[in-house]
Design a protein around this motif. Structure first.
Motif, PDB file in Angstrom:
ATOM      1  N   UNK A 725       0.936  -1.364  -0.408  1.00  0.00           N
ATOM      2  CA  UNK A 725      -0.570  -0.302  -0.416  1.00  0.00           C
ATOM      3  C   UNK A 725       0.730   0.969  -0.003  1.00  0.00           C
ATOM      4  N   UNK A 726       0.750   2.172  -0.590  1.00  0.00           N
ATOM      5  CA  UNK A 726       1.071   3.578  -1.093  1.00  0.00           C
ATOM      6  C   UNK A 726       0.431   5.195  -0.672  1.00  0.00           C
ATOM      7  N   UNK A 727      -1.287   4.654  -0.197  1.00  0.00           N
ATOM      8  CA  UNK A 727      -1.753   5.472  -0.079  1.00  0.00           C
ATOM      9  C   UNK A 727      -1.020   6.217   1.708  1.00  0.00           C
ATOM     10  N   UNK A 728      -2.144   7.357   1.361  1.00  0.00           N
ATOM     11  CA  UNK A 728      -2.136   8.345   2.841  1.00  0.00           C
ATOM     12  C   UNK A 728      -2.122   7.625   3.959  1.00  0.00           C
ATOM     13  N   UNK A 729      -1.647   7.666   5.027  1.00  0.00           N
ATOM     14  CA  UNK A 729      -2.222   7.454   6.210  1.00  0.00           C
ATOM     15  C   UNK A 729      -3.015   8.267   7.301  1.00  0.00           C
ATOM     16  N   UNK A 730      -3.680   7.196   7.337  1.00  0.00           N
ATOM     17  CA  UNK A 730      -5.304   8.402   8.293  1.00  0.00           C
ATOM     18  C   UNK A 730      -5.461   8.154   9.768  1.00  0.00           C
ATOM     19  N   UNK A 731      -5.897   8.602  10.129  1.00  0.00           N
ATOM     20  CA  UNK A 731      -6.330   8.096  11.974  1.00  0.00           C
ATOM     21  C   UNK A 731      -7.225   9.026  12.633  1.00  0.00           C
ATOM     22  N   UNK A 732      -7.867   8.599  13.121  1.00  0.00           N
ATOM     23  CA  UNK A 732      -9.078   9.285  13.911  1.00  0.00           C
ATOM     24  C   UNK A 732      -9.281   9.876  14.993  1.00  0.00           C
TER      25      UNK A 732
END
Length: 845
Positions: A725-732
């Motif tokens: 995976x090379x998408x962004x990383x997001x944390x809520x």
């Protein structure tokens, strides 16, 4: 072909453009904020844009042109081009001519748009290589007459020999969002002409007759008339109106759709279009077939362009318009274009990524494959990927060593705010005309005076703090302003910053009063309002810091502190119209946080549990990381850049603590979002160097909950393990030792017990809004409490209760900072009645 595509890539919504070619693996954005280059120059009151290649001035000799000019238009082409001055037989002689013979005699370069302008004892002479060149000479005269040095009508002698470096220079209206109004388009076309831009590509994504499914249909009468008027305006300004069609999403590679396309071209031809483009960007399916695309373009060249005789070569936007996902092999679309497509057809390119700098390296990559100089589509100042920003900074990131051998031209894709885009377009015009001499800072300084001459300083203050996008294509901002953290305070730096915030506070009123461009003011106004508020809260934060540093008035500090907090409405308004996000708003947030941390530590004698975001991404320690610590699952921290091996996201607990629970919620949702670590492990460390695992390896897990025996840790992180995976990383949400009513240590009764714990969590960044009664147990040995609340709309009642619930003592609290002394040892609970936002209940023993 705009920056929204990058967002689509992050969300996984674009299909592969070629068989077995994985687009989702092609993320490579960078988040570097490179400094603006160049310096401000002294033009001695003579302002010409673009900067001429050669210009010499004899200030010892001048013409008084206050009575205008006696025009001799040798070819009778420019009678209507002198609305900026007076034409009078008694005026200064003005001769205008063009053509090969006249140009050769005058030493004008043999290139379309080249001209000579001479002011000497004979008067003013303008000679163009062609008609367009003569028009450009007239525009230079126009700018000279508008220059500060000529305001009294004294025009000095001079020689200008000038020409464009790139043959195609202009604008592509290719953004997603609200298309420009007809009035704004007309205003912009005049702007293009004045500053020698020769191309306007009409391709708004939300024009239904430009794209699917209505590209086959004729424009309705009103829309057709508007286009005709745009073409007429372009003709007056010697701008090529290029009409673009975007048929690729549903085109059928058959004779019927070929005839549909030719029919649409003929309809546009009848409206006056002589320049055409076909866009195959942002599509999927059969329409992406490069062989079919080139076959169509070649056939149109032979059967439409050449047959008409007065139509210029076609322009195409390929599906592989960026190195981000272009197949670099001989089987890729670009190589197929180079090997099969008519060499006269111009090919668009956005660079290494969707929004990126123009470099020799990216042009070498594409030119070697398409076998012609690429046509650079620059996705700046477009903001359809960040519509809450206005980009008002200098134009930079364009290499100044390039020539027409590497690129056949540059067009800018602007914002949906057309007037506010002019500042950037002023720079693009300058760069594309005289590449080697381009000076970003100097151009920007000149452009400010062009757009808001009577409110230049106010506009400059707004513009210098309205450049960056926080994520995406980063731009330098606030480069003249020095901010600092509270620990680095100096009186001198604080005073300088306070002065700047005061200037910012005044900008909205100054722009309203001084800026005569109502279209520009209308576009800027929502941002100006929030900009002024930013100035106020920044100035007040510095005043507050002085009180905090004195340390002798806790109540006074806190009461002023809460007055300078942004409430939910303030935050919402700022989020919708952001500026100052690189330095100014972070300064405000950081100094408020720093003061809150220090103030609570002073009151409690302990390190507050006000945790900080950390990580491997460049924005991990910025204010953006607060979005995973705000107890709001509707907000999220995002890396803003593709994830790579060994990336991580974590928190600094500010002290070594016993950690027995960690809750992490990844992604923008927990169902099908692609922006998360799909293979990861949770780790802890006491020193930030030695890390140990808390969990086993986690696979495709959005919601992570760990509980176990306590470990000693200051740092907790989520580490990315091997993944494609090379998408962004997001944390809520990233919580360590989440506080609940069950582990609080004493009893609490409230309408929302799960939220009421925020009043006792030793963190002033959280709060509980009590709208009824909040009752909590008084622990043994407690002598009193300090209540840190927000501004009270009405007094609240504080009752001290015994074991039977009887009132031992009752007082009214009417200030945000309130002290409560325990009345006697019979008191076992304390009850607060009324509406109050409580940040912290501090225990005093």
């Amino acid at each position: 072909m705009i920056a929204a595509v990058a967002c689509a890539m992050a969300c996984g919504t674009l299909a592969a453009q070629e068989a077995e070619f994985d687009l989702s693996s092609q993320r490579s954005e960078v988040q570097n904020v490179l400094p603006v280059t160049g310096k401000k120059l002294d033009h001695q009151g003579l302002i010409v844009n673009p900067m001429p290649h050669r210009m010499t001035v004899d200030r010892a000799n001048v013409w008084n042109v206050s009575e205008g000019f006696a025009l001799k238009d040798k070819q009778n082409k420019f009678a209507n081009a002198f609305g900026f001055t007076t034409l009078d037989k008694k005026g200064v002689k003005l001769n205008v001519d063009f053509g090969g013979k006249a140009a050769a005699k005058a030493g004008v370069k043999e290139v379309s748009g080249a001209y000579m302008l001479r002011i000497d004892k004979k008067g003013v002479t303008i000679v163009g290589y062609d008609e367009r060149g003569a028009f450009y000479g007239i525009q230079t005269l126009r700018q000279l007459l508008e220059s500060p040095a000529v305001k009294d009508g004294e025009l000095p002698y001079m020689d200008i020999n000038d020409y464009p470096d790139l043959p195609n220079r202009g604008v592509v209206e290719g953004f997603y969002g609200t298309p420009w109004s007809h009035a704004v388009r007309l205003s912009l076309i005049d702007f293009y002409g004045k500053f020698k831009m020769n191309t306007y590509l009409y391709g708004p994504k939300d024009d239904p007759y430009h794209s699917c499914p209505n590209w086959r249909l004729p424009y309705p009468e009103k829309e057709a008339q508007n286009i005709k008027e745009l073409i007429e305006a372009c003709n007056r300004n010697y701008v090529d109106f290029v009409w673009a069609i975007h048929p690729g999403q549903d085109i059928k590679w058959n004779e019927e759709d070929y005839n549909n396309l030719v029919n649409k071209f003929n309809l546009m031809y009848d409206l006056g279009v002589r320049h055409f483009a076909i866009f195959f960007d942002d599509i999927s399916g059969e329409g992406t077939n490069p062989y079919k695309q080139t076959e169509l373009l070649n056939r149109l060249t032979d059967e439409f362009v050449k047959e008409k005789g007065d139509v210029s070569p076609l322009t195409v936007c390929p599906t592989d318009y960026s190195k981000l996902w272009a197949n670099p092999t001989p089987k890729g679309s670009l190589a197929i274009y180079g090997n099969t497509m008519n060499p006269e057809i111009k090919v668009f390119w956005t660079g290494d990524v969707v929004c990126s700098d123009l470099t020799p390296e990216t042009l070498e990559f594409v030119d070697s494959r398409i076998k012609r100089p690429a046509y650079y589509w620059w996705n700046y100042p477009v903001t359809d990927y960040a519509r809450n920003f206005l980009l008002q900074g200098p134009v930079y990131g364009l290499d100044t060593s390039l020539t027409d051998k590497e690129t056949c031209g540059v067009v800018s894709n602007p914002m949906e705010h057309g007037e506010a885009s002019k500042l950037a377009l002023y720079g693009v015009a300058d760069y594309t005309w005289n590449v080697a001499a381009y000076n970003p800072i100097d151009n920007w300084e000149r452009g400010l005076g062009e757009l808001a001459p009577d409110a230049r300083e106010a506009y400059r203050t707004f513009a210098i703090h309205s450049c960056d996008t926080e994520t995406g294509y980063r731009r330098d901002e606030s480069w003249e302003t020095k901010t600092f953290r509270l620990a680095d305070w100096s009186d001198q730096a604080a005073q300088a910053l306070e002065d700047e915030f005061e200037r910012i506070e005044k900008v909205p009123a100054q722009m309203e009063q001084g800026c005569s461009n109502n279209l520009l003011k209308g576009e800027l106004r929502p941002w100006l309002v929030e900009f002024g508020k930013l100035g106020t809260r920044g100035k007040q934060a510095i005043e507050l810091a002085r009180i905090y540093r004195a340390g002798n008035d806790d109540a006074g500090f806190w009461n002023k502190y809460v007055q300078n907090l942004m409430d939910a409405d303030d935050r919402k308004a700022f989020e919708e119209h952001k500026s100052g996000t690189l330095k100014l708003q972070p300064f405000y947030l950081n100094i408020m946080d720093d003061m809150a941390f220090g103030f609570l530590k002073k009151l409690t004698g302990e390190t507050p549990k006000q945790y900080k975001g950390i990580g491997s991404f460049s924005n991990s320690t910025t204010v953006l990381s607060k979005l995973m610590l705000d107890n709001d699952l509707n907000t999220h921290y995002t890396s803003g850049i593709g994830q790579k091996p060994n990336d991580w996201i974590g928190v600094d607990l500010r002290d070594v603590r016993d950690v027995n629970a960690v809750t992490i919620i990844q992604g923008r949702n927990s169902v099908d979002d692609v922006d998360y670590f799909d293979h990861a492990v949770v780790q802890y460390s006491a020193d930030g160097k030695t890390w140990k695992p808390l969990t086993e390896e986690l696979t495709k897990q959005y919601d992570i909950n760990w509980k176990g025996d306590a470990v000693k840790a200051r740092y907790i992180r989520l580490l990315r393990l091997d993944s494609d995976r090379k998408n962004y990383a997001s944390v809520r949400s990233f919580e360590v030792n989440p506080l609940t009513p069950d582990n609080l240590g004493f009893a609490v009764k409230a309408e929302e017990p799960a939220k009421a714990v925020f009043a006792f969590d030793q963190n002033l960044e959280t709060s509980y809004l009590s709208k009824g009664t909040l009752t909590f147990e008084v622990s043994q040995g407690v002598k009193g409490y300090v209540l840190l609340m927000n501004k009270l709309s009405a007094p609240i009642t504080c009752k001290q209760l015994d074991k039977d619930g009887k009132v031992v003592s009752e007082t009214m609290l009417n200030t945000a900072f309130a002290k409560v002394e325990i009345a006697s040892d019979k008191v076992v609970s304390l009850s607060l009645e009324g509406t109050a936002e409580i940040f912290e209940v501090v225990t005093k023993k």
